[in-house]
Design a protein around this motif. Structure first.
Motif, mmCIF file in Angstrom:
data_model
loop_
_atom_site.group_PDB
_atom_site.id
_atom_site.type_symbol
_atom_site.label_atom_id
_atom_site.label_comp_id
_atom_site.label_asym_id
_atom_site.label_seq_id
_atom_site.Cartn_x
_atom_site.Cartn_y
_atom_site.Cartn_z
ATOM 1 N N ASN A 1 -25.860 34.693 2.436
ATOM 2 C CA ASN A 1 -25.688 35.515 1.253
ATOM 3 C C ASN A 1 -24.368 35.178 0.594
ATOM 4 O O ASN A 1 -23.479 34.631 1.218
ATOM 5 N N ASP B 1 0.852 -1.172 0.000
ATOM 6 C CA ASP B 1 0.000 0.000 0.000
ATOM 7 C C ASP B 1 0.899 1.237 0.000
ATOM 8 O O ASP B 1 1.717 1.416 0.897
ATOM 9 N N PRO B 2 0.763 2.075 -1.029
ATOM 10 C CA PRO B 2 1.669 3.225 -1.121
ATOM 11 C C PRO B 2 1.617 4.114 0.119
ATOM 12 O O PRO B 2 2.598 4.762 0.452
ATOM 13 N N VAL B 3 0.500 4.161 0.768
ATOM 14 C CA VAL B 3 0.378 5.070 1.906
ATOM 15 C C VAL B 3 1.156 4.556 3.111
ATOM 16 O O VAL B 3 1.814 5.304 3.822
ATOM 17 N N ALA C 1 4.394 -0.410 -4.095
ATOM 18 C CA ALA C 1 4.704 0.916 -3.574
ATOM 19 C C ALA C 1 6.180 1.276 -3.733
ATOM 20 O O ALA C 1 6.523 2.435 -3.965
ATOM 21 N N TYR D 1 3.598 11.893 -4.024
ATOM 22 C CA TYR D 1 4.786 11.867 -3.170
ATOM 23 C C TYR D 1 5.340 13.287 -3.091
ATOM 24 O O TYR D 1 5.384 13.998 -4.087
ATOM 25 N N ASP E 1 12.857 21.884 7.157
ATOM 26 C CA ASP E 1 11.889 22.665 7.912
ATOM 27 C C ASP E 1 10.502 22.032 7.871
ATOM 28 O O ASP E 1 9.507 22.659 8.185
ATOM 29 N N GLU F 1 10.779 10.510 13.609
ATOM 30 C CA GLU F 1 9.884 11.245 12.714
ATOM 31 C C GLU F 1 10.299 12.680 12.483
ATOM 32 O O GLU F 1 9.956 13.284 11.496
ATOM 33 N N ASN G 1 4.809 9.716 1.112
ATOM 34 C CA ASN G 1 3.551 9.563 0.383
ATOM 35 C C ASN G 1 2.558 10.535 0.997
ATOM 36 O O ASN G 1 2.362 10.563 2.209
ATOM 37 N N ALA H 1 -3.463 36.104 -1.836
ATOM 38 C CA ALA H 1 -3.451 35.120 -2.925
ATOM 39 C C ALA H 1 -2.169 34.308 -2.927
ATOM 40 O O ALA H 1 -2.109 33.239 -3.500
ATOM 41 N N ASP H 2 -1.165 34.816 -2.255
ATOM 42 C CA ASP H 2 0.109 34.102 -2.227
ATOM 43 C C ASP H 2 0.217 33.213 -1.012
ATOM 44 O O ASP H 2 1.306 32.968 -0.511
ATOM 45 N N GLN I 1 -13.246 42.293 0.864
ATOM 46 C CA GLN I 1 -12.508 42.023 -0.361
ATOM 47 C C GLN I 1 -11.898 43.298 -0.914
ATOM 48 O O GLN I 1 -12.189 44.390 -0.440
ATOM 49 N N HIS I 2 -11.128 43.094 -1.921
ATOM 50 C CA HIS I 2 -10.474 44.206 -2.626
ATOM 51 C C HIS I 2 -9.549 44.979 -1.705
ATOM 52 O O HIS I 2 -9.385 46.175 -1.840
ATOM 53 N N ASN J 1 4.274 28.452 8.623
ATOM 54 C CA ASN J 1 3.928 29.347 7.518
ATOM 55 C C ASN J 1 4.301 30.795 7.838
ATOM 56 O O ASN J 1 3.509 31.711 7.602
ATOM 57 N N HIS K 1 6.590 23.761 -4.877
ATOM 58 C CA HIS K 1 6.024 24.601 -3.829
ATOM 59 C C HIS K 1 6.906 25.764 -3.441
ATOM 60 O O HIS K 1 6.551 26.545 -2.592
ATOM 61 N N ALA L 1 -18.772 42.429 2.915
ATOM 62 C CA ALA L 1 -19.919 41.659 2.408
ATOM 63 C C ALA L 1 -20.398 40.707 3.490
ATOM 64 O O ALA L 1 -19.589 40.018 4.125
ATOM 65 N N ILE M 1 3.298 28.228 0.829
ATOM 66 C CA ILE M 1 4.488 28.150 1.675
ATOM 67 C C ILE M 1 5.738 28.348 0.819
ATOM 68 O O ILE M 1 5.999 27.570 -0.091
ATOM 69 N N PHE M 2 6.458 29.352 1.118
ATOM 70 C CA PHE M 2 7.720 29.596 0.428
ATOM 71 C C PHE M 2 8.829 29.651 1.462
ATOM 72 O O PHE M 2 9.254 30.709 1.888
ATOM 73 N N PRO M 3 9.282 28.507 1.938
ATOM 74 C CA PRO M 3 10.280 28.530 2.990
ATOM 75 C C PRO M 3 11.521 29.269 2.532
ATOM 76 O O PRO M 3 11.927 29.181 1.381
ATOM 77 N N SER N 1 -21.758 37.389 4.741
ATOM 78 C CA SER N 1 -21.647 36.045 4.171
ATOM 79 C C SER N 1 -22.787 35.149 4.610
ATOM 80 O O SER N 1 -23.506 34.602 3.798
ATOM 81 N N TYR O 1 3.451 2.098 2.989
ATOM 82 C CA TYR O 1 4.667 1.393 2.590
ATOM 83 C C TYR O 1 5.909 1.927 3.291
ATOM 84 O O TYR O 1 6.126 3.123 3.393
ATOM 85 N N ARG P 1 1.109 35.904 -12.002
ATOM 86 C CA ARG P 1 2.510 35.528 -11.792
ATOM 87 C C ARG P 1 2.917 34.374 -12.696
ATOM 88 O O ARG P 1 4.064 33.995 -12.746
#
Lengths: 725, 711
Positions: free
Chosen positions: B68, A77-79, B299, B340, B346, A506, B322, A381-382, A355-356, A430, B368, A340, A385-387, A342, A81, B414
């Motif tokens: 709404n 199982d790939p998960v 796997a 994967y 980090d 881990e 995975n 919008a960005d 918004q905006h 983040n 990413h 707005a 994650i940009f470590p 919701s 494994y 972008r």
């Protein structure tokens, strides 16, 4: 080309697997000659270690009765494994049950070490039919011990049975007895390593087996700080803090009677280096002294009570006022844009979005009952994650200050009712610091309620805020022993034990796999702050088999032991042959399935029984029973009346989702002598409950439909339906 | 394969349903002052609902939430549902305009027992009459401005509903999406679905409209035509094989009737481009068959493929985990993938790759973290980005592809976004897509997705020339004038509409003959006088029965035919949801070997618990009615009950003819309304099942299974 070859080979190989003796477990497995080439070529084998056939042979020899005549199929199982392991499974494929409750075996073998890591067996439902629990915990332990002696004679002197008196009131009722042996090196327990075995209380077979045994070098226990001295110094330094502990049988209740104040050691660390005394994480890294405590300035219990929040009766939403609140809030956080509305939920939470705002998005939830900000999130919008792409501008201390200031501004009342918790100090996710403030009630920590925030590390802005605040009734602190006494009592319990800490793999620590000598804080570490007595994990005394002793020779004893482990035996004890009321019956049967199963289903949150108050301690069980379809929601529940046998039949059948059949316009022909005494609308329920062996006839062939159920009958039925759940 | 069409239909309708509330609401708010409009209270909302659906709403207490969407001020969402038993929940949901009190959406789901004793279907004609009566009663004033959409591809028959869609007509011109949708339950004749959309907007008068013929010529001149492979949605019985057609070479579906500008669904002007800029040269060849195998690589091979890929991509060193998996399904064909990720120190994911579990092909990729900005701090050009994307695709998907211009609503300034289609026999296969995103700063490909076709492609020896296709289109291309409402970014109407010409639903030519494609799903040749005509016509419309079947629906079906029908019913996804096993099993029938053409069918039946996996199985034998009872009871999960020793009382005249071990199976399937006795009270347990009986059972079973899924 390879793909086609592989497919062709598999097409050829798999159907003949059953016909090859080597693929099926036989009693004289070792004597069977294996056609190893077939399997070895068909599937890749781990890098080194035993072959797939040897692994299969190992399982068959270890669990001969369970695996006899069953074909174990390799499955990766790939998960799940892990390189270097063989995973096998077997399913009863003669009849695939749509409910997926058919017999099943899964097993995992470590190829390098040539040993079974885990084995799981789910017996077929037919094996359980009509059978009650018949193996006591002691008998089950004998079975498990015999198994260990047979399969791991070389490990016996390095294993110590951990007699557990834990019980699990938030879990579903178990029909197995669970045991654990800890690995010992130099006479010291090794964290993470050991063997666990579950024995089915009905069938007396092993249903789960796990072995964890890491290769490591265990340093001699030399140059250690004397434990008593270290304990005194540590406890004196850390001190204790008062906290409310929920009682075990009230997991859905937070009223005063379900909580008791306890003292707990004021630390977030579990282990300390036994040579230096420094606090450690499980990966071996050190914990900074600054963040060793759970609370930097622990609260002190006091009777200077805070008025409980009084819920305002529903005034109907004033959208304009709420919108103004939202407007003010967005102004405070410096967000600009178009507000707005919701939604207004039936829980009285009104949501707005903004918004905006120069690419930023904001969501705000306001409690319409008290106007409090319930939740706030902002992102752009960005939000990816940009470590390594951020530059730090504030530190953790600054983040704390900003968080406190934010809270002071938007909810000054609650800002004085919380305390910063060091659950995750300095933690950045983040590019955000995570802050968690625990609730204090009358100077006592109530950890289930909190305010959580996230502070953007670069801008210092609060980007997330969440208020988790229950309608806690007024809970007086009462008269408590002083903290020094609390410390003293905990010290008397010898709270530290010497262990080898196997540094956790881990977290990718540089010390992963190393064995360090450490002192571990033992559970439980709670002292009743009113009486000074030690209390158990769930706020009650630990499981006490003594109240069952008088029933040791009763046929129901194995079942009572199972119930006791789930905290289902009344503190005052019971007479299993006495009648049980409907409240107690629901409490027990509803635990046959996962009590948390329906918690996220918000389509029904209210009980409609006219005789069940909102503060009823069993509301959780009743709600769960309603949501599972076991009982109807409405009218009277009559919790204190007896439950009759034909009613119990109905509840059990409903639990098994066979109500549709029970309600059909055709009736079963009951064979019980007193069939005519069964209420017409209960005939099919009785027939199904009898047919599935959940409820039987007496020695005279009578079902006794109108007889009140005994404790023993309900408890037995709860264990019997467990395999269906 | 009918389910694909139904899925598309359902998607379209759901879009309508989802938008219905805000659309109407927004229009009304725009016509007033939003802040002035006090919402009606909950009681008024419930009252409106009870008035329109008195029978279904009587005595039921609704929970209400005021909601709404951006730009609106409120709609009441009403809900009522039984909680007991959870597995057979009955529920009602409705949306009511919080300003006008108008019902914009209603749906009713009966409990599982609802259909138990209803076995007679009403005909489509009767259902239509019921819908029309309802329309006249509640929309009498609007009826002159409504027209039943008989051509609409999504006017369809679902498992148990006939759904009718009336378009709103203004100035003799259809308005886009406005109208009334009414779904009638075929078993009971009750209205279970209702949607009302009526946008308040200024509609320009249709003056100085360019005639369609002239417009058609301009469109054909401007975009030209191109051969492509399309899945024949117009022919539900052939959905598993894509066929070559000629299409107009434009990604747009609508064009401003005055200016010819291409428009999107918001009424915005799209870039004026062809779908394929590169030339297409058909290369006659044979059919291409889908590689359909449920074999999966182990796997460790999948993980090794991931490792190799990350190395190839120059990913930073880190742990590979995975991170899940999924499947792309089309009909019964599924391609499974495993994801994967490579994890940095980090604990963040640097890259994720999706790997096809059948062959370890890379089918998805996401980076990413950003690549290095180029030193000049200037953005790469579109051409450079396209080149980067092509190089990336060449690396992962060797084979010819062609860039496809697509209408994308996921604008990210972008990134450059590119779509490609693989070329099969020289022409684009449009149901397969390769999508790539390129970072404008770094020029790196940061995302890649490969959506396989999951269907076969038919071969061809000859296609008509583009010139011939063009000539045929001159004669056959239908352009429909309609009002398109201009909408803001939240899809809210802004109060104005424009006139546009839209292409019809299937603006294609058969690429071999040049004939215009016409839908074949309109029911034909239904045996209206047959007792099972409604059920048979439903199956016919789904492509499960042939015209020949319908001409003689009383023939006895074999066990193979019955299994095929029942398993293709109920959308295999229902069975997936219901349970059974997804793991590989081996059949244990002594007379069926792996080379048997029935092996796969029987495996599926065993996996779903329909038949037991031992003894012998004779697919060519006829299926008796009591055996059908056995299968039905098994698949519904009541085998434990049926196997009990106590018998269920049966009062059929011929009860003695039922095999003793099947007695309870017959009783249960009868009690659940799946199999009934004849009018003389005989169950006829040993009689073979006819096609007509199987068709009726098919729909009843499907209803029951759908109940379980709703839960």
């Amino acid at each position: 080309m390879f793909k086609k070859t592989l497919v062709v080979m598999l097409l050829f190989i798999l159907p003949v697997m059953a016909a090859i003796p080597g693929f099926t477990c036989h009693e004289a497995w070792a004597a069977v000659e294996l056609n190893t080439n077939v399997m070895t070529d068909s599937l890749p084998r781990p890098v080194t270690g035993i072959s797939e056939d040897e692994a299969r042979s190992l399982i068959c020899n270890t669990f001969p009765d369970i695996t006899r005549n069953k074909t174990l199929i390799i499955k990766q199982d790939p998960v799940t494994y892990l390189p270097g392991t063989y995973n096998f499974f077997w399913n009863d494929s003669e009849y695939i049950r749509p409910d997926q409750k058919g017999a099943r075996i899964t097993a995992s073998v470590d190829a390098e070490a040539g040993r079974i890591n885990s084995f799981f067996y789910r017996p077929g439902l037919d094996l359980y039919r009509g059978r009650a629990a018949q193996y006591t915990r002691q008998e089950a332990l004998v079975i498990a011990n015999n198994f260990l002696r047979r399969t791991h004679p070389e490990l016996m002197d390095r294993l110590t049975y951990q007699s557990s008196d834990r019980f699990f009131p938030e879990h579903s009722l178990e029909n197995t007895h669970n045991f654990y042996w800890s690995r010992m090196e130099n006479g010291i327990p090794v964290t993470m390593d050991g063997i666990s075995i579950n024995i089915d209380a009905v069938l007396g077979v092993i249903t789960e087996y796990h072995l964890s045994w890491h290769n490591s070098t265990f340093p001699e226990p030399q140059d250690l700080i004397p434990v008593d001295d270290f304990t005194s110094r540590l406890l004196s330094r850390l001190g204790v803090y008062p906290s409310f502990q929920l009682l075990a049988d009230s997991y859905n209740d937070s009223s005063a009677k379900s909580m008791i104040p306890v003292y707990m050691v004021n630390t977030r660390a579990d282990i300390f280096d036994a040579r230096t005394g420094q606090a450690m994480n499980w990966d071996g890294s050190l914990i900074e002294d600054n963040y060793l405590k759970a609370y930097e300035y622990p609260p002190r219990a006091s009777e200077k009570s805070i008025s409980p929040v009084v819920a305002i009766s529903d005034p109907g939403p004033d959208l304009n006022q709420l919108k103004k609140t939202a407007d003010d809030f967005f102004g405070f956080v410096g967000a600009e844009g178009q507000i707005a509305f919701s939604q207004l939920s039936k829980q009285g939470i009104c949501e707005f979005s903004l918004q905006h705002d120069k690419g930023m998005y904001h969501q705000l939830a306001i409690n319409t009952l008290n106007g409090e900000i319930q939740e706030y999130q902002s992102w752009n919008a960005d939000n990816v994650i940009f470590p390594g792409n951020t530059s730090s501008t504030i530190d953790y201390e600054e983040a704390q200050s900003l968080g406190r200031a934010f809270l002071e501004k938007i909810n000054p009342q609650k800002s004085s009712q919380v305390i910063l918790s060091f659950d995750a100090p300095n933690q950045v996710i983040n590019n955000r610091y995570i802050l968690r403030f625990a609730r204090i009630h009358n100077g006592i920590v109530y950890n289930r309620d909190s305010i959580e925030m996230q502070v953007d590390k670069s801008s210092g802005k609060i980007v997330s805020y969440q208020l988790n605040w229950s309608s806690l009734g007024y809970v007086p602190a009462g008269s408590l022993i002083d903290e020094a006494q609390g410390v003293s009592i905990i010290i008397q319990q010898s709270p530290l034990e010497l262990v080898y800490v196997l540094c956790d793999y881990e977290y990718g620590s540089s010390q992963a796999g190393a064995a360090l000598l450490g002192y571990r804080l033992k559970e439980p570490l709670r002292v009743d702050a009113r009486t000074g007595t030690r209390i158990g994990y769930w706020g009650m005394a630990e499981t006490d088999d003594s109240r069952l002793q008088e029933w040791r020779t009763h046929w129901i004893f194995p079942t009572l032991e199972l119930l006791n482990r789930s905290g289902l035996i009344p503190e005052q004890g019971l007479d299993p042959d006495s009648s049980i009321n409907r409240r107690e019956a629901i409490r027990i049967i509803s635990r046959s399935y996962d009590p948390n199963r329906f918690l996220n289903d918000d389509e029904l949150t209210q009980l409609a029984f006219v005789d069940i108050s909102s503060s009823d301690p069993d509301r959780g069980a009743f709600l769960s029973a309603v949501k599972s379809g076991m009982i109807r929601n409405g009218d009277k529940l009559d919790p204190d009346l007896p439950i009759y046998r034909e009613e119990l039949a109905e509840w059990l059948v409903n639990c098994l989702s066979y109500r549709e059949i029970a309600l059909m316009d055709k009736s079963f022909q009951l064979t019980a002598i007193d069939a005519e005494a069964v209420s017409p609308d209960k005939i099919n329920y009785v027939a199904i409950a009898s047919g599935l062996g959940l409820l039987g006839n007496d020695e005279h062939g009578r079902f006794n439909p109108q007889t009140p159920c005994t404790w023993a009958e309900v408890a037995t039925a709860a264990v019997k339906i467990k395999p269906y759940m | 394969m009918y389910r694909i069409l139904r899925y598309l239909a359902a998607s379209a309708l759901m879009l309508l349903l989802a938008l219905s509330g805000p659309l109407v609401l927004a229009s009304e708010i725009n016509s007033r002052s939003a802040s002035d409009s006090a919402p009606i209270d909950q009681n008024q909302a419930v009252k409106s609902l009870r008035e329109m659906f008195p029978e279904l709403c009587s005595g039921r207490e609704f929970t209400a939430t005021l909601q709404n969407d951006p730009g609106g001020d409120g709609r009441w969402e009403l809900y009522w549902g039984t909680s007991f038993p959870a597995s057979a929940q009955e529920k009602i949901s409705a949306s009511i305009n919080a300003v006008s009190g108008r019902i914009t959406h209603f749906s009713y789901q009966p409990d599982s027992a609802y259909y138990a004793y209803n076995s007679s279907y009403i005909t489509s004609g009767q259902a239509k009459q019921i819908a029309e009566d309802f329309l006249n009663k509640y929309h009498g004033a609007e009826v002159p401005r409504l027209k039943l959409n008989v051509d609409y591809p999504y006017t369809y028959t679902s498992e148990r509903d006939n759904i009718f869609y009336w378009n709103r007509i203004e100035n003799g011109i259809v308005t886009d999406q406005d109208g009334v949708v009414i779904g009638v339950d075929l078993l009971t004749g009750q209205i279970h679905q209702y949607t009302y959309i009526w946008t308040d907007a200024e509609l320009p008068a249709p003056v100085n409209i360019i005639p369609p013929s002239e417009f058609r010529t301009v469109i054909l001149d401007k975009y030209g035509v191109c051969p492509v492979y399309k899945i024949p949605l117009w022919n539900p019985s052939e959905l598993n094989t894509a066929v070559p057609v000629y299409a107009i070479n434009t990604p747009a579906q609508s064009f401003n009737a005055g200016s010819f500008e291409p428009l999107d669904m918001f009424g915005r002007v799209l870039p004026d481009t062809k779908t394929y800029i590169e030339s297409i040269t058909p290369n006659p060849g044979g059919s291409v068959t889908l590689e359909n195998s449920d074999q999966e690589l182990p796997a460790n091979q999948l993980m090794s493929a991931a490792e190799r890929f990350f190395e190839q991509m120059g990913a930073p060193r880190g742990e590979i985990r995975n991170t899940g998996g999924g499947a792309s399904c089309y009909g019964s064909v599924c391609v499974k993938g495993q994801d994967y990720s490579i994890i940095g120190e980090d604990d963040q994911e640097y890259m994720t790759v999706s790997i096809d579990t059948r062959n370890a092909d890379i089918v998805g990729f996401n980076r990413h973290y950003p690549g290095q900005s180029n030193p000049a701090n200037s953005q790469v050009s579109c051409e450079q980005a396209l080149s980067s994307a092509r190089n990336f695709i060449d690396l992962l998907s060797p084979g010819q592809v062609i860039q496809r211009q697509s209408v994308s609503y996921n604008e990210d300034n972008r990134l450059y976004q590119f779509f490609f289609s693989p070329l099969i026999n020289g022409i684009p296969m449009e149901s397969a897509t390769i999508y790539a995103e390129v970072d404008k700063n770094s020029g790196q490909t940061v995302s890649y997705q490969k959506v396989p076709a999951l269907v076969n492609c038919s071969g061809f020896t000859h296609l008509i020339s583009p010139e011939q296709a063009r000539q045929s289109f001159e004669q056959n291309l239908n352009l429909k004038l309609k009002y398109i409402f201009l909408r803001d970014q939240n899809y809210q109407p802004v109060g104005t509409a424009i006139l546009a010409y839209s292409l019809d639903s299937f603006p294609y030519l058969d690429a071999s003959s040049g004939k215009k494609i016409k839908p074949t799903y309109v029911a034909q040749g239904q045996p209206d006088n047959h007792w099972a005509s409604a059920a048979l016509s439903v199956l016919k419309e789904r492509g499960l029965l042939s015209a020949e079947d319908l001409s003689n629906p009383d023939y006895a079906v074999t066990r193979r035919q019955a299994l095929e029908l029942l398993l293709s019913s109920a959308n295999s996804h229902m069975f997936h949801v219901l349970g059974g096993s997804e793991e590989k099993i081996d059949l244990k029938f002594t007379n069926i070997d792996i080379n048997s053409p029935d092996y796969d069918l029987l495996t599926r039946a065993v996996k779903r618990g329909m038949i037991v996996n031992y003894g012998e199985f004779y697919p060519d034998q006829l299926l008796s009615r009591e055996e059908m009872a056995l299968w039905l009871t098994n698949i519904l999960g009541y085998r434990d009950i049926a196997e009990m020793e106590d018998h269920i009382t049966l009062d059929f005249n011929d009860v003695d003819l039922i095999s003793v071990d099947l007695h309870n199976y017959v009783a249960i399937s009868n009690a659940l309304g799946l199999l009934n006795p004849d009018r003389n009270g005989n169950f006829r347990p040993q009689a073979p099942c006819t096609l007509a009986e199987t068709a009726v059972v098919f729909l009843r079973l499907e209803s029951k299974l759908q109940q379980s899924i709703s839960w």
